[in-house]
Scaffold this motif. Structure first.
Motif, PDB file in Angstrom:
ATOM      1  N   GLY A  47      83.161 -59.332  36.166  1.00 28.99           N
ATOM      2  CA  GLY A  47      82.522 -60.273  37.091  1.00 28.99           C
ATOM      3  C   GLY A  47      83.521 -61.217  37.724  1.00 28.99           C
ATOM      4  O   GLY A  47      83.454 -61.529  38.917  1.00 28.99           O
ATOM      5  N   LYS A  48      84.472 -61.684  36.936  1.00 23.68           N
ATOM      6  CA  LYS A  48      85.507 -62.574  37.474  1.00 23.68           C
ATOM      7  C   LYS A  48      86.433 -61.834  38.425  1.00 23.68           C
ATOM      8  O   LYS A  48      86.886 -62.398  39.419  1.00 23.68           O
ATOM      9  N   ALA A  49      86.724 -60.585  38.114  1.00 23.14           N
ATOM     10  CA  ALA A  49      87.615 -59.794  38.971  1.00 23.14           C
ATOM     11  C   ALA A  49      86.971 -59.521  40.327  1.00 23.14           C
ATOM     12  O   ALA A  49      87.674 -59.367  41.322  1.00 23.14           O
ATOM     13  N   GLU A  50      85.660 -59.475  40.363  1.00 22.46           N
ATOM     14  CA  GLU A  50      84.956 -59.210  41.618  1.00 22.46           C
ATOM     15  C   GLU A  50      84.916 -60.436  42.515  1.00 22.46           C
ATOM     16  O   GLU A  50      84.664 -60.314  43.704  1.00 22.46           O
ATOM     17  N   VAL A  55      89.694 -66.676  40.790  1.00 21.43           N
ATOM     18  CA  VAL A  55      91.113 -66.697  40.444  1.00 21.43           C
ATOM     19  C   VAL A  55      91.771 -67.912  41.057  1.00 21.43           C
ATOM     20  O   VAL A  55      92.541 -68.616  40.404  1.00 21.43           O
ATOM     21  N   SER A  56      91.451 -68.184  42.323  1.00 21.84           N
ATOM     22  CA  SER A  56      92.051 -69.341  42.977  1.00 21.84           C
ATOM     23  C   SER A  56      91.544 -70.634  42.358  1.00 21.84           C
ATOM     24  O   SER A  56      92.280 -71.622  42.275  1.00 21.84           O
TER      25      SER A  56
END
Length: 94
Positions: A47-50, A55-56
């Protein structure tokens, strides 16, 4: 699922299965022969990778934390220098 290293393809398939089926994560993990918490972590990571803004955001949070630490250190140095100036000027009541 523990210390065994699963392939990226297996992880992606497991996450897709968990998302597409309406079944509980613990049941899917049991069917795959692994730990439900590991599968939950894979889903969370996917979910975070999407979301590239996540990330920023974490990079911004890290920068803010580093800057706050630097501010605390500079304020402490400033206070020490003020006390030293008062001491050497003869003003001993701080």
């Amino acid at each position: 699922m523990g210390t065994y290293k699963y392939s990226a393809e297996f992880r992606a398939d497991a996450v897709a299965l968990a998302r597409s089926s309406g079944r509980p994560v613990s049941r899917i993990a049991a069917e795959l022969g692994g730990n439900h918490e590991t599968l939950r972590q894979w889903i969370k990571t996917a979910g975070k990778a999407e979301r590239p803004e996540a990330v920023s955001e974490s990079a911004k949070d890290a920068e803010i934390a580093a800057l706050r630490k630097q501010v605390r250190e500079l304020e402490m140095e400033r206070d020490i220098l003020r006390r030293a100036a008062k001491y050497f000027a003869g003003e001993t009541n701080w």
